[in-house]
Every structure is written in C-alpha cells, then in structure tokens.
Design a protein around this motif. Structure first.
Motif, short mmCIF file in Angstrom:
data_model
loop_
_atom_site.label_atom_id
_atom_site.label_comp_id
_atom_site.label_asym_id
_atom_site.label_seq_id
_atom_site.Cartn_x
_atom_site.Cartn_y
_atom_site.Cartn_z
N ILE A 168 -2.19 7.19 5.08
CA ILE A 168 -1.93 8.46 5.18
C ILE A 168 -1.37 8.79 6.60
O ILE A 168 -2.09 8.50 7.80
CB ILE A 168 -2.98 9.57 4.95
N HIS A 169 -0.05 9.28 6.68
CA HIS A 169 0.56 9.44 8.12
C HIS A 169 0.30 11.05 8.34
O HIS A 169 1.12 11.78 7.60
CB HIS A 169 1.79 9.20 8.16
N LEU A 170 -0.36 11.38 9.12
CA LEU A 170 -0.59 12.85 9.30
C LEU A 170 0.55 13.23 10.49
O LEU A 170 0.29 12.60 11.63
CB LEU A 170 -2.06 13.16 10.03
N LEU A 171 1.38 14.13 9.91
CA LEU A 171 2.52 14.33 10.92
C LEU A 171 2.33 15.88 11.42
O LEU A 171 2.69 16.73 10.65
CB LEU A 171 3.79 14.21 10.25
N VAL A 190 -5.38 6.29 8.18
CA VAL A 190 -4.98 7.68 8.78
C VAL A 190 -4.41 7.16 10.04
O VAL A 190 -4.95 6.87 11.00
CB VAL A 190 -5.89 8.72 8.61
N THR A 191 -3.05 7.56 10.18
CA THR A 191 -2.45 7.40 11.24
C THR A 191 -1.93 8.77 11.78
O THR A 191 -1.22 9.46 11.05
CB THR A 191 -1.22 6.43 11.27
N VAL A 192 -2.18 9.20 12.97
CA VAL A 192 -1.73 10.49 13.55
C VAL A 192 -0.63 10.56 14.41
O VAL A 192 -0.31 9.91 15.19
CB VAL A 192 -2.85 11.29 14.24
N HIS A 193 0.56 11.38 13.81
CA HIS A 193 1.90 11.54 14.92
C HIS A 193 1.74 13.02 15.27
O HIS A 193 1.88 13.74 14.32
CB HIS A 193 3.11 11.28 14.11
N MET A 235 0.92 -1.32 0.12
CA MET A 235 0.02 0.00 -0.07
C MET A 235 0.97 1.18 0.09
O MET A 235 1.84 1.32 0.62
CB MET A 235 -0.96 0.12 1.20
N ARG A 236 0.55 2.18 -0.77
CA ARG A 236 1.17 3.62 -0.92
C ARG A 236 1.19 4.16 0.55
O ARG A 236 -0.04 4.43 0.81
CB ARG A 236 0.67 4.26 -1.94
N ARG A 237 2.24 4.59 0.90
CA ARG A 237 2.31 5.36 2.18
C ARG A 237 2.82 7.02 1.99
O ARG A 237 3.67 7.02 1.24
CB ARG A 237 3.31 4.82 3.41
N VAL A 238 2.16 7.76 2.43
CA VAL A 238 2.49 9.22 2.12
C VAL A 238 2.37 9.81 3.52
O VAL A 238 1.60 9.50 4.50
CB VAL A 238 1.44 9.97 1.25
#
Length: 436
Positions: A36-39, A65-68, A1-4
């Motif tokens: 989607i990594h929300l940083l 969505v993963t939030v950091h 899966m594409r990670r951004v």
C-alpha cells in the motif's frame, strides 16, 4: 505483489484524518498482503503543512505500507519532469492543468493517478480530509476492504461473492473498473442551508444540474437524492452490488478506480468547480463497465472553515460554476449514454479518443443556455437574500469571466485528454523515489 495507491489530497488541517487513513492502509496491507502506497498530496499553507509533516513522522511503521507526503513544490517537480518527457513545448500548459493555482477537485485526483502510475500501482483509492470512518463492533469500517476485493477482477469471477448482481447482459467478461460507497451524516452544509431556507429555490438550483429532458417524475426524485449521500443509517454488515455504478449513489471521498480506466482518461481539471471530478463515474456507467457499490460509507463532517464567511462564499462560487459546467458536461453525457458499449475497444477498455471528441465538440455549445443558467442562479440567490445576495453580487461582477471559464475549462479538458496517455506513460517511465 499487488501495489495500490491510497490517496488523501488536502489543502487544510487534517491530522486526525492522516492518522485514520494510515490505519486503513495498514489494515489493507495486512488483510490482502498488498503493498500500500499512502499518498498525501498537500497544498496546505505553511503552518498547516508543518503540522502534517509532524503527523506523518509520528505514524507507526506498518509492514507493507509506504508513505509519500508531497507538498506542492515536490508535486510540481515530478509533474514538470513528466510533462517535459511527454509533451516538450506544451509542458507548461499541461503543468498548469495538473497543478493550477486555484482549488481543483479533478486536478488533485489526476495528480494521484499519475503518481500511482509512477509507483506501478494497479488502483487508486481516494479519501478526503473532511471524512471519518464508521465503527462496528469497536473497529473502523474501512472501504479499502471492498475496493481491493473487487477492483480489477473479472465480473463473472466475483459475481457470487456480491450480495446481488445487476450486470447488463454481455458484461460479465469485463473487469470491475470502479468500486465506491457514499457518506452518512450531514449533507453538504452549504446546500443544506438553501434547502432549509427555501425548498423551492433549492429544487430550482439543484435542478439546473440535471439534463433538461429528464422526465419530471425522475427530476423530483433526483433533486431530493442529490447531496444527501446514504442518509444516517449505521453499518451492520456488508452489502455489495455488482453493476454499473450510478454517480448519484457514491461519493468521491469513498472511491477506488482500476488503472485500466484512469491511465486512459483523466478528470476535468476545471478550477473552483465542484462535481466535475465525477466524470469517470458517468463514463463507466454509460459504457456499462462493471462497478461495485458497497455500504462501507464514510462519515461526513464539515471543517470550521466551511462555516466562515470566506468559506461560504468560496463554496457557493464553486457550486455556481458547477451549474454552468453542467451545460457542457450534460451534452457530453448525453453522447456517452447514447454510445454505450461503443465507448469500449475490443478488450473492453474506454476508447479515450472517442470521449475526447465528445468533449471537444461541446466547446462549441451556444452560450445562450450557459448565460440563462447564470441568470437563474443570480435570481435564486437574490431571492434567498442575506449573505446569498453577496454571492449574487460576486457572480454579477464576474459574469463575463465565468461564462468564458465554463467554455475554456472544457477546451482545457480536451487538451489534457489528448496528452493524457502520453503523460501516464511518461509517469511510469519516470518512477518516484520512495520517501518512507
């Protein structure tokens, strides 16, 4: 899966922006099936940081969505590990360049680049705390849609889906390295006042950012276009141009970079200096790398802090430092423009050592031109009068230090470039624990 990686660097209150960018992340994950990594890179004071933590905790869970949300202590711990892995005895100096004690537009984005590497992301998409989204048919217009459609794709493969193509001959096999839009609404409140007070002085100051050999007919056009964004037009439908992107046509609050670019070359970490974070845009344009310029423009607004006396003075000093930095940067850009395709290796990627050499050579620039620029800024601010005289006095009191910093900032950039690929490699090895 594409990670951004969708990133929001901030040092001020922006709970509304946090909620809006989380909605963009959720939309991107749903539409593209991406991870989607929300940083959120947070340098805010403690009371504001606490508000942001509450805002993040209140975000609805979204599939994909993963939030950091990392404060400066958490960022520092990660950066120290990475710097120690890659540089050993030089770790402390690199850590200072990555997380300086003063505001740095380049350093905050460089931190996002390194963390994106740790998360195994293939692109970084930056937004800013003082921006909102346009709406069309009752729905927000998210730039992430265009960025994910084009970034990293072979230019010839996506040429037909663009509204128009202006690719240079021979560049169709190259991957789209950058995708960006601009902003609509208010131009920078700080320079807008200068323009309103004295258009000639405004032209003189902004003109200092341009190459000295810029033809007069182009100079006036570029001065008029600077800091203006895309005007006040409203989004109607998508318009996408596939071409090397001019740094004048996009804004860093609305930008996406492919990992093949940012894992090789960082941004200048110059503290208290606006505009230096556009370095990669100049580089990709001069190397004739394909870019995607779209019209999903961000809505610009200004926080109340920018309208206070302290906020005014801070920005004007950053603007003045930018005009000094351009003495060095313009010498680098002249060489990257002359090099063109020679900036790329056989696989179409930027050769970082070539660019680092240009940056290092610029450090030996005769400081006469830099001092002349500072004198011109001083005269311009005194001519404007009022609170601009306070700025001129502040610049005069720091004259020697400002001249030294303009040179030293380029030396620091060259040093960071020398270690950058080792840092990005160490970031990939270190990884980052998932926070939510």
């Amino acid at each position: 899966m594409r990670r951004v990686c969708l990133t929001l660097p901030t040092h001020r209150a922006c709970t509304g922006t946090i909620a809006a960018i989380a909605e963009e992340a959720a939309d991107g994950a749903a539409e593209f099936g991406a991870e989607i990594h929300l940083l959120i890179l947070d340098s805010s004071p403690a009371p504001v940081l606490a508000e942001h933590r509450q805002a993040v905790a209140a975000l609805p869970a979204s599939p994909g969505v993963t939030v950091h949300h990392l404060d400066e202590d958490e960022q520092r711990a990660f950066l120290r590990e990475v710097a120690t892995r890659s540089a050993g005895a030089s770790a402390d100096r690199l850590l200072e360049l990555m997380l300086p004690s003063r505001v740095s537009y380049g350093a905050c984005t460089n931190r996002a680049f390194l963390i994106a590497q740790a998360l195994r992301c293939t692109s970084v998409h930056r937004r800013d705390s003082d921006s909102r989204y346009q709406y069309a048919d009752g729905r927000p217009v998210f730039p992430l849609h265009q960025e994910l459609t084009y970034l990293g794709q072979r230019a010839d493969d996506v040429r037909q889906s663009a509204t128009r193509s202006k690719l240079p001959p021979g560049s169709g096999d190259r991957r789209v390295a950058v995708a960006g839009g601009s902003f609509v609404g208010e131009m920078s409140v700080d320079v807008a006042e200068i323009r309103d007070l004295d258009p000639d002085t405004y032209g003189e100051l902004v003109g200092l950012s341009l190459p000295e050999d810029c033809p007069e007919i182009w100079r006036n056009h570029l001065i008029d276009a600077s800091f203006r964004g895309a005007g006040n037009g409203a989004f109607d439908r998508d318009h996408a141009t596939l071409a090397p992107i001019s740094p004048m046509r996009v804004d860093m609050c609305n930008i996406g970079f492919d990992h093949e670019l940012y894992r090789r070359v960082p941004l200048p970490p110059a503290p208290d200096t606006i505009g230096t974070d556009y370095f990669l845009l100049h580089l990709t344009h001069d190397a004739r790398l394909p870019g995607l310029q779209h019209n999903r423009h961000i809505v610009n607004f200004h926080t109340e802090e920018r309208r206070t006396d302290a906020g005014f003075l801070a920005y004007q000093l950053r603007f003045a430092k930018f005009l000094l930095a351009k003495a060095y940067l313009n010498t680098v850009y002249a060489r990257t423009a002359a090099a063109g395709d020679a900036l790329l290796d056989t696989e179409g990627h930027i050769t970082a050592s070539t660019v680092a050499g240009f940056v290092r050579d610029s450090v030996s620039l005769d400081r006469t031109d830099v001092a002349r620029r500072l004198d011109a800024v001083d005269r311009a601010y005194r001519r404007l009068g009022g609170r601009y005289t306070t700025v001129a006095d502040a610049l005069a009191g720091r004259r020697s230090r400002l001249l030294d910093e303009a040179r030293d900032d380029m030396a620091d950039f060259a040093h960071l470039m020398d270690h950058w690929e080792a840092l990005t490699g160490a970031s990939a090895e270190a990884g980052l624990a998932v926070t939510r």
